[in-house]
Design an enzyme around this catalytic site. Structure first.
Site, PDB file in Angstrom:
ATOM      1  CG  ASP A  30      54.798  64.092 -39.313  1.00 52.58           C
ATOM      2  OD1 ASP A  30      55.850  64.110 -38.663  1.00 52.58           O
ATOM      3  OD2 ASP A  30      54.229  63.019 -39.676  1.00 52.58           O
ATOM      4  CB  ILE A  31      53.482  61.847 -44.172  1.00 53.57           C
ATOM      5  CG1 ILE A  31      52.682  61.405 -45.376  1.00 53.57           C
ATOM      6  CG2 ILE A  31      54.068  60.671 -43.411  1.00 53.57           C
ATOM      7  CD1 ILE A  31      53.527  60.773 -46.474  1.00 53.57           C
ATOM      8  CG  ASN A  84      61.768  62.309 -31.196  1.00 53.83           C
ATOM      9  OD1 ASN A  84      61.528  62.781 -30.073  1.00 53.83           O
ATOM     10  ND2 ASN A  84      60.804  61.960 -32.025  1.00 53.83           N
ATOM     11  CD  GLN A  91      67.385  61.314 -35.158  1.00 50.17           C
ATOM     12  OE1 GLN A  91      68.190  61.151 -34.230  1.00 50.17           O
ATOM     13  NE2 GLN A  91      67.600  62.144 -36.161  1.00 50.17           N
ATOM     14  CG  HIS A  97      62.894  65.631 -37.840  1.00 51.71           C
ATOM     15  ND1 HIS A  97      63.857  64.649 -37.993  1.00 51.71           N
ATOM     16  CD2 HIS A  97      61.906  65.057 -37.116  1.00 51.71           C
ATOM     17  CE1 HIS A  97      63.457  63.542 -37.415  1.00 51.71           C
ATOM     18  NE2 HIS A  97      62.277  63.767 -36.857  1.00 51.71           N
ATOM     19  CG  PHE A  98      63.416  71.430 -34.274  1.00 50.38           C
ATOM     20  CD1 PHE A  98      63.679  71.472 -32.920  1.00 50.38           C
ATOM     21  CD2 PHE A  98      64.477  71.527 -35.166  1.00 50.38           C
ATOM     22  CE1 PHE A  98      64.985  71.617 -32.446  1.00 50.38           C
ATOM     23  CE2 PHE A  98      65.783  71.673 -34.708  1.00 50.38           C
ATOM     24  CZ  PHE A  98      66.034  71.715 -33.342  1.00 50.38           C
ATOM     25  CG  HIS A  99      58.210  66.171 -34.354  1.00 52.75           C
ATOM     26  ND1 HIS A  99      57.475  65.315 -35.144  1.00 52.75           N
ATOM     27  CD2 HIS A  99      59.422  65.572 -34.179  1.00 52.75           C
ATOM     28  CE1 HIS A  99      58.218  64.235 -35.431  1.00 52.75           C
ATOM     29  NE2 HIS A  99      59.396  64.369 -34.848  1.00 52.75           N
TER      30      HIS A  99
HETATM   31  P1  5GP Z   1      61.058  61.115 -35.819  1.00 53.49           P
HETATM   32  O1  5GP Z   1      60.403  59.935 -35.176  1.00 53.49           O
HETATM   33  O2  5GP Z   1      62.292  60.732 -36.611  1.00 53.49           O
HETATM   34  O3  5GP Z   1      61.298  62.244 -34.849  1.00 53.49           O
HETATM   35  O4  5GP Z   1      59.973  61.696 -36.801  1.00 53.49           O
HETATM   36  C1  5GP Z   1      59.945  61.476 -38.177  1.00 53.49           C
HETATM   37  C2  5GP Z   1      58.645  62.061 -38.686  1.00 53.49           C
HETATM   38  O5  5GP Z   1      58.721  62.147 -40.091  1.00 53.49           O
HETATM   39  C3  5GP Z   1      57.412  61.204 -38.351  1.00 53.49           C
HETATM   40  O6  5GP Z   1      56.491  61.979 -37.587  1.00 53.49           O
HETATM   41  C4  5GP Z   1      56.860  60.817 -39.717  1.00 53.49           C
HETATM   42  O7  5GP Z   1      55.464  60.818 -39.766  1.00 53.49           O
HETATM   43  C5  5GP Z   1      57.467  61.859 -40.634  1.00 53.49           C
HETATM   44  N1  5GP Z   1      57.709  61.377 -41.980  1.00 53.49           N
HETATM   45  C6  5GP Z   1      58.364  60.230 -42.339  1.00 53.49           C
HETATM   46  N2  5GP Z   1      58.411  60.112 -43.677  1.00 53.49           N
HETATM   47  C7  5GP Z   1      57.780  61.198 -44.186  1.00 53.49           C
HETATM   48  C8  5GP Z   1      57.519  61.635 -45.530  1.00 53.49           C
HETATM   49  O8  5GP Z   1      57.861  61.000 -46.510  1.00 53.49           O
HETATM   50  N3  5GP Z   1      56.857  62.817 -45.657  1.00 53.49           N
HETATM   51  C9  5GP Z   1      56.460  63.568 -44.586  1.00 53.49           C
HETATM   52  N4  5GP Z   1      55.805  64.706 -44.836  1.00 53.49           N
HETATM   53  N5  5GP Z   1      56.696  63.184 -43.314  1.00 53.49           N
HETATM   54  C10 5GP Z   1      57.344  62.016 -43.113  1.00 53.49           C
END
Ligand code: 5GP
Ligand code: ZN
Length: 134
Positions: A30-31, A84, A91, A97-99
């Site tokens: 995750d970035i 999420n 989300q 996606h799974f964290h």
């Molecule tokens: P969500 O809130 O949708 O469950 O999580 C999305 C996740 O994707 C966030 O934790 C965010 O940091 C990560 N993310 C968003 N854009 C990028 C990207 O371009 N590269 C990577 N590696 N992670 C990303």
């Protein structure tokens, strides 16, 4: 789907730090990590969330999720697995996606608040959810 940031990561249009990859699934850092090693596990096929992903795709993703969870657990004290669905649940990226979030003793992250049920609320809530499962 073409605007999907995770599809672009899969096609390598956008760079990522790949943790693990097989035919169906990708895991990458995750970035904006909650803790160092925070990894995202995604199916390569685009599906938005837990509601629309086909069972077989989800099963493939789960196998890699467990592998990655075990690996990240080796570098931490424990892990959270999070997923999420819809904006109200946080989300942001509409590609399921799974964290996998490494946790450390006293890392200062708060756990979720716990509410209390009233007697009527328990029965009412249970009834509503069970009804949708029929
Ligand atoms: P969500 O809130 O949708 O469950 O999580 C999305 C996740 O994707 C966030 O934790 C965010 O940091 C990560 N993310 C968003 N854009 C990028 C990207 O371009 N590269 C990577 N590696 N992670 C990303
Ligand atoms: Zn996508």
């Amino acid at each position: 789907m073409n605007d999907c940031i995770f599809c672009k990561i899969i096609s390598q249009e956008i760079p990522s730090e790949i943790v693990y990859e097989d035919e169906n699934t990708l895991a990458f850092l995750d970035i904006n990590p909650i803790n160092l090693g925070h990894t995202l596990v995604i199916p390569k096929q685009h599906h938005e969330n837990i509601f629309d992903v086909p069972e077989e795709i989800l099963n493939n993703t789960m196998k890699v999720l467990q592998k990655v969870a075990r690996s990240v657990d080796e570098i931490s004290d424990g892990i959270n697995v999070g997923q999420n669905n819809r904006p109200a649940a946080g989300q942001i990226v509409n590609h399921i996606h799974f964290h996998v979030i490494p946790r450390f003793e006293k890392d200062g992250l708060r756990s979720w608040p716990g509410k209390k049920y009233g007697e009527a609320e328990i029965k009412e809530t249970l009834g509503k959810i069970r009804k949708n499962l029929e």
